[in-house]
Scaffold this active site. Structure first.
Site, PDB file in Angstrom:
ATOM      1  N   LYS A 158       0.837  -1.188   0.000  1.00 33.65           N
ATOM      2  CA  LYS A 158       0.000   0.000   0.000  1.00 33.65           C
ATOM      3  C   LYS A 158       0.882   1.252   0.000  1.00 33.65           C
ATOM      4  CE  LYS A 158      -1.373   1.785   3.778  1.00 33.65           C
ATOM      5  NZ  LYS A 158      -1.251   2.325   5.129  1.00 33.65           N
ATOM      6  N   ASP A 187      -3.007  -5.940   2.269  1.00 29.11           N
ATOM      7  CA  ASP A 187      -3.568  -5.130   3.336  1.00 29.11           C
ATOM      8  C   ASP A 187      -3.249  -5.932   4.589  1.00 29.11           C
ATOM      9  OD1 ASP A 187      -5.310  -4.196   5.411  1.00 29.11           O
ATOM     10  OD2 ASP A 187      -6.422  -3.133   3.874  1.00 29.11           O
ATOM     11  N   HIS A 188      -2.225  -5.521   5.317  1.00 29.05           N
ATOM     12  CA  HIS A 188      -1.711  -6.441   6.337  1.00 29.05           C
ATOM     13  C   HIS A 188      -2.715  -6.697   7.464  1.00 29.05           C
ATOM     14  CE1 HIS A 188      -0.541  -2.793   8.582  1.00 29.05           C
ATOM     15  NE2 HIS A 188      -0.462  -3.555   9.641  1.00 29.05           N
ATOM     16  N   LYS A 192      -3.902 -10.481   9.887  1.00 28.09           N
ATOM     17  CA  LYS A 192      -3.927 -10.645  11.348  1.00 28.09           C
ATOM     18  C   LYS A 192      -4.838 -11.817  11.719  1.00 28.09           C
ATOM     19  CE  LYS A 192      -3.022  -5.750  12.301  1.00 28.09           C
ATOM     20  NZ  LYS A 192      -1.748  -5.713  12.969  1.00 28.09           N
ATOM     21  N   GLU A 226      -3.522   4.329  17.957  1.00 33.37           N
ATOM     22  CA  GLU A 226      -2.080   4.097  18.066  1.00 33.37           C
ATOM     23  C   GLU A 226      -1.473   5.087  19.053  1.00 33.37           C
ATOM     24  OE1 GLU A 226      -0.178   2.635  14.193  1.00 33.37           O
ATOM     25  OE2 GLU A 226      -1.376   4.336  13.553  1.00 33.37           O
ATOM     26  N   HIS A 250      -7.365  -0.524   5.763  1.00 37.88           N
ATOM     27  CA  HIS A 250      -7.481  -1.477   6.878  1.00 37.88           C
ATOM     28  C   HIS A 250      -8.875  -1.472   7.532  1.00 37.88           C
ATOM     29  CE1 HIS A 250      -3.269  -1.581   6.281  1.00 37.88           C
ATOM     30  NE2 HIS A 250      -2.931  -0.593   7.078  1.00 37.88           N
ATOM     31  N   LYS A 351      -3.222   8.701  15.650  1.00 41.30           N
ATOM     32  CA  LYS A 351      -1.853   8.503  16.157  1.00 41.30           C
ATOM     33  C   LYS A 351      -1.704   9.299  17.447  1.00 41.30           C
ATOM     34  CE  LYS A 351       0.460   7.183  11.940  1.00 41.30           C
ATOM     35  NZ  LYS A 351       0.512   5.736  12.155  1.00 41.30           N
TER      36      LYS A 351
HETATM   37  P1  NDP Z   1      11.678   3.247   2.428  1.00 47.62           P
HETATM   38  O1  NDP Z   1      11.696   4.630   1.925  1.00 47.62           O
HETATM   39  O2  NDP Z   1      12.316   2.916   3.706  1.00 47.62           O
HETATM   40  O3  NDP Z   1      12.318   2.281   1.329  1.00 47.62           O
HETATM   41  C1  NDP Z   1      12.020   2.428  -0.043  1.00 47.62           C
HETATM   42  C2  NDP Z   1      12.827   1.414  -0.804  1.00 47.62           C
HETATM   43  O4  NDP Z   1      12.638   1.640  -2.195  1.00 47.62           O
HETATM   44  C3  NDP Z   1      14.303   1.478  -0.533  1.00 47.62           C
HETATM   45  O5  NDP Z   1      14.835   0.175  -0.567  1.00 47.62           O
HETATM   46  C4  NDP Z   1      14.811   2.274  -1.708  1.00 47.62           C
HETATM   47  O6  NDP Z   1      16.141   1.849  -1.901  1.00 47.62           O
HETATM   48  C5  NDP Z   1      13.910   1.777  -2.809  1.00 47.62           C
HETATM   49  N1  NDP Z   1      13.855   2.750  -3.892  1.00 47.62           N
HETATM   50  C6  NDP Z   1      13.437   4.031  -3.814  1.00 47.62           C
HETATM   51  N2  NDP Z   1      13.533   4.615  -5.021  1.00 47.62           N
HETATM   52  C7  NDP Z   1      14.019   3.669  -5.846  1.00 47.62           C
HETATM   53  C8  NDP Z   1      14.361   3.649  -7.220  1.00 47.62           C
HETATM   54  N3  NDP Z   1      14.197   4.712  -7.989  1.00 47.62           N
HETATM   55  N4  NDP Z   1      14.842   2.516  -7.739  1.00 47.62           N
HETATM   56  C9  NDP Z   1      15.003   1.413  -6.968  1.00 47.62           C
HETATM   57  N5  NDP Z   1      14.721   1.364  -5.668  1.00 47.62           N
HETATM   58  C10 NDP Z   1      14.225   2.473  -5.131  1.00 47.62           C
HETATM   59  O7  NDP Z   1      10.142   2.796   2.404  1.00 47.62           O
HETATM   60  P2  NDP Z   1       9.458   1.651   3.261  1.00 47.62           P
HETATM   61  O8  NDP Z   1      10.320   0.454   3.260  1.00 47.62           O
HETATM   62  O9  NDP Z   1       8.995   2.224   4.522  1.00 47.62           O
HETATM   63  O10 NDP Z   1       8.131   1.390   2.420  1.00 47.62           O
HETATM   64  C11 NDP Z   1       8.128   0.705   1.209  1.00 47.62           C
HETATM   65  C12 NDP Z   1       6.697   0.624   0.688  1.00 47.62           C
HETATM   66  O11 NDP Z   1       5.914  -0.055   1.655  1.00 47.62           O
HETATM   67  C13 NDP Z   1       6.062   1.998   0.507  1.00 47.62           C
HETATM   68  O12 NDP Z   1       5.189   1.950  -0.588  1.00 47.62           O
HETATM   69  C14 NDP Z   1       5.247   2.184   1.793  1.00 47.62           C
HETATM   70  O13 NDP Z   1       4.134   3.003   1.590  1.00 47.62           O
HETATM   71  C15 NDP Z   1       4.818   0.751   2.078  1.00 47.62           C
HETATM   72  N6  NDP Z   1       4.536   0.506   3.485  1.00 47.62           N
HETATM   73  C16 NDP Z   1       5.507   0.695   4.434  1.00 47.62           C
HETATM   74  C17 NDP Z   1       5.225   0.466   5.769  1.00 47.62           C
HETATM   75  C18 NDP Z   1       6.269   0.622   6.816  1.00 47.62           C
HETATM   76  O14 NDP Z   1       5.953   0.386   7.999  1.00 47.62           O
HETATM   77  N7  NDP Z   1       7.488   0.997   6.476  1.00 47.62           N
HETATM   78  C19 NDP Z   1       3.876   0.019   6.205  1.00 47.62           C
HETATM   79  C20 NDP Z   1       2.957  -0.197   5.125  1.00 47.62           C
HETATM   80  C21 NDP Z   1       3.295   0.058   3.814  1.00 47.62           C
HETATM   81  P3  NDP Z   1      17.328   2.687  -2.534  1.00 47.62           P
HETATM   82  O15 NDP Z   1      17.245   4.067  -1.965  1.00 47.62           O
HETATM   83  O16 NDP Z   1      18.508   1.880  -2.123  1.00 47.62           O
HETATM   84  O17 NDP Z   1      17.038   2.598  -3.975  1.00 47.62           O
HETATM   85  C1  BG6 Z   2       0.174   0.969   8.246  1.00 50.76           C
HETATM   86  C2  BG6 Z   2       0.067   2.448   8.318  1.00 50.76           C
HETATM   87  O1  BG6 Z   2      -0.469   0.480   7.107  1.00 50.76           O
HETATM   88  O2  BG6 Z   2      -0.436   0.405   9.403  1.00 50.76           O
HETATM   89  C3  BG6 Z   2       0.743   2.965   9.562  1.00 50.76           C
HETATM   90  O3  BG6 Z   2       0.691   3.006   7.176  1.00 50.76           O
HETATM   91  C4  BG6 Z   2       0.165   2.298  10.792  1.00 50.76           C
HETATM   92  O4  BG6 Z   2       0.606   4.377   9.677  1.00 50.76           O
HETATM   93  C5  BG6 Z   2       0.182   0.793  10.626  1.00 50.76           C
HETATM   94  O5  BG6 Z   2       0.959   2.660  11.912  1.00 50.76           O
HETATM   95  C6  BG6 Z   2      -0.577   0.130  11.748  1.00 50.76           C
HETATM   96  O6  BG6 Z   2      -0.389  -1.251  11.676  1.00 50.76           O
HETATM   97  P1  BG6 Z   2      -0.522  -2.165  12.974  1.00 50.76           P
HETATM   98  O7  BG6 Z   2      -0.371  -3.536  12.461  1.00 50.76           O
HETATM   99  O8  BG6 Z   2       0.573  -1.734  13.916  1.00 50.76           O
HETATM  100  O9  BG6 Z   2      -1.876  -1.861  13.540  1.00 50.76           O
END
Ligand code: NDP
Ligand code: BG6
Length: 511
Positions: A158, A187-188, A192, A226, A250, A351
């Site tokens: 997402k 949709d995690h 659950k 949260e 969610h 939050k």
């Molecule tokens: P981050 O910003 O931490 O990581 C993004 C990743 O994408 C990095 O590995 C980055 O690596 C890579 N990336 C970015 N631009 C490029 C590019 N142009 N080419 C190749 N790789 C690229 O994000 P998150 O890990 O937090 O989130 C990832 C996805 O998951 C997002 O869509 C987010 O909305 C979703 N998500 C995240 C959650 C969380 O708790 N973190 C929860 C729910 C959803 P590098 O810079 O090395 O290229």
């Molecule tokens: C993510 C949201 O999808 O779910 C976050 O982007 C949120 O903002 C999270 O904190 C909540 O997940 P959980 O499993 O901790 O309730």
């Protein structure tokens, strides 16, 4: 690691390719989930992981990063983690260049021949959403969508679009690259255990169904509160806000399961059809008055959470100083069908609230005649069913019981089921279950294209209105509070109140 409730046989061999492997989600959720599947013997040493991103890691330096992430999560499993590292690889990529994907394909072929693997590939897109167009297009161009010699599946993180229009465009694009059966929109919340148990609770027990309707239910509350703030994700969150981040996906998915009709079969197609009908029946907000009456938004200010002083949202890194992004939202929905006529579904998330708790609360109607109205504490009594999604997972039903002795002094008591009573079983993490399902090709717990679009269709008018009017709607609430008082007023209009959960669900005392 305790024995978990997931399947206990090995899966087909293959490679999980994670795009965005250097990011937060991979380290915190994906890799721990995959390691756990490996540690339970569900994945074997012929299920490889290939991390992909721009950062210049090599296999060794990427393994070191992942090892550290896993040790944070499972400090007692150093030895198993060490062995697991041997099946992790890394490939840097220029995501926009065709040559990058050709290199990726060659690398995959090399790994497959080295480990004698079938051509089974699961691609996990954990990158910024703007790349959800680019990556599948290139993969498909190189034939990495062809299932004639093994499965090719794509998990998409997402957010899936930013409104109905963009979700439709993305769905259209993806459908040119992959068949719907190959796509897994995550949709995690659906991963659950307690959310899945809602299906069992509703459809494996005959006693609840006759009561599960407007004749017996006064209101339904679904909330995910949260204590954490926006953390390091403000870049994304300040553009999104609580409604798009939590409610569009969610919480509406939860509402869908609570409100759906019994599916014809317990399979992906039937379940997704029934939740879709719920989304289609949710009354749309048609006017400014509708939105002002049924939506409350808020933003956290400084305050105390768990005894620690926390700053305001506007002071967070990467948040605009005059941001009107909502970190809290409460919405009253109605479902225009026979089962739910005029039953409010109160949905809320925020939050930096007082307590981390996600619950579904079914408030039943009171008896038509208040038999025990003279008796203290029972006059306004209504049966309440609470499904605690997290933490302290369980289900509790409250009812009135007579206090032993003379007269009819009645008290509220409850019957409960608590997951902590299953001594042998630890709750599997949501990502673990979902990755396992994707590896098995079961998309029951993933969102279908039409459902995602329908959920945006519900939310879009609110978002469009807030674009112009958020500043006038926004209420500020102190960190560590229950959110804006206006959300309480919204319920009071019908003499309803939010349930007030206590920290320990199992031991919550009744008055
Ligand atoms: P981050 O910003 O931490 O990581 C993004 C990743 O994408 C990095 O590995 C980055 O690596 C890579 N990336 C970015 N631009 C490029 C590019 N142009 N080419 C190749 N790789 C690229 O994000 P998150 O890990 O937090 O989130 C990832 C996805 O998951 C997002 O869509 C987010 O909305 C979703 N998500 C995240 C959650 C969380 O708790 N973190 C929860 C729910 C959803 P590098 O810079 O090395 O290229
Ligand atoms: C993510 C949201 O999808 O779910 C976050 O982007 C949120 O903002 C999270 O904190 C909540 O997940 P959980 O499993 O901790 O309730």
């Amino acid at each position: 690691m305790k024995k978990k409730g997931l399947m206990q046989h090995k899966l087909a061999h293959g490679v999980i390719v994670i795009f965005g492997a250097s990011g937060d989600l991979t380290a915190r959720k994906l890799m721990p989930a995959i390691f756990s599947l490996y540690n339970q013997g569900i994945l074997s040493d012929r299920n490889l992981i290939l991390g992909v991103a721009r950062s210049e890691f090599n296999d060794q330096s990427f393994r070191e990063k992942m090892q550290q992430a896993l040790l944070n999560e499972y400090p007692d499993h150093a030895k198993a983690i060490d062995v697991f590292m041997e099946q992790i690889y890394y490939q840097p990529i220029n995501i926009y260049a065709k040559a990058g994907y050709q290199e990726l394909k060659t690398r995959l072929q090399g790994l497959q021949s080295q480990h004698d693997l079938p051509n089974n590939l699961l691609f996990y897109l954990s990158t910024p959403p703007s790349l959800y167009y680019e990556i599948p297009k290139h993969l498909a161009e190189l034939g990495l969508n062809d299932e004639s010699d093994g499965y090719k599946r794509v998990i998409i993180e997402k957010p899936f679009g930013t409104d109905e229009q963009s979700a439709k465009e993305l769905n259209r694009h993806l459908s040119h690259c992959y068949d719907e059966s190959q796509l897994f929109r995550i949709d995690h919340y659906l991963g659950k255990e307690t959310v899945q148990n809602l299906l069992v609770f509703r459809f494996a027990n005959a006693i609840f169904e006759p009561l599960w309707n407007a004749a017996h239910i006064e209101n339904v509350q679904i909330y995910a509160n949260e204590t954490i703030g926006v953390g390091s994700r403000a870049g994304y969150y300040d553009q999104s806000g609580a409604i798009c981040d939590m409610i569009q996906n969610h919480l509406l998915q939860l509402l869908g399961i609570v409100a759906m009709e019994a599916p014809a079969k317990m399979d992906a197609y039937s379940i997704r059809n029934e939740t879709l009908k719920v989304f289609q029946s949710i009354r749309r907000f048609k006017s400014e008055a509708d939105i002002r009456e049924n939506v409350v938004i808020g933003q956290y200010e400084a305050g105390c959470v768990d005894g620690k002083l926390k700053g305001a949202y506007r002071e967070e890194k990467d948040v605009q100083k005059n941001s009107v992004t909502e970190t809290y939202a409460a919405i009253r929905f109605f479902i225009d069908n026979w089962r739910w006529h005029d039953v409010p579904f109160y949905v809320r998330t925020g939050k930096r609230l007082k307590q981390r708790v996600t619950e579904v609360v079914i408030n039943f109607k009171s008896t038509p005649h208040p038999f025990f109205s003279q008796v203290q504490k029972i006059s306004k009594f209504k049966n309440q069913l609470v499904i605690r999604i997290q933490p302290d997972e369980g289900i509790k039903l409250s009812f009135a019981a007579k206090e032993p002795g003379a007269g009819f002094k009645a008290h509220e008591v409850d019957m409960g089921f608590y997951y902590s009573d299953f001594a042998q079983t630890q709750m599997p993490a949501a990502y673990e279950r979902l990755i396992l399902d994707a590896l098995q090709g079961d998309n029951t717990l993933f969102s279908r294209n039409d459902a995602v679009e329908a959920c945006w269709n519900i939310i879009d008018p609110i978002i469009a209105f807030l674009k112009e009017n958020a500043a006038s709607m926004l209420k500020f609430y102190p960190s560590g509070s229950n959110g804006p008082i206006q959300a309480d007023h919204m319920l009071e209009e019908r003499q309803h109140v939010w349930r007030n959960p206590t920290a320990n669900f199992k031991r919550q005392q009744k008055g």
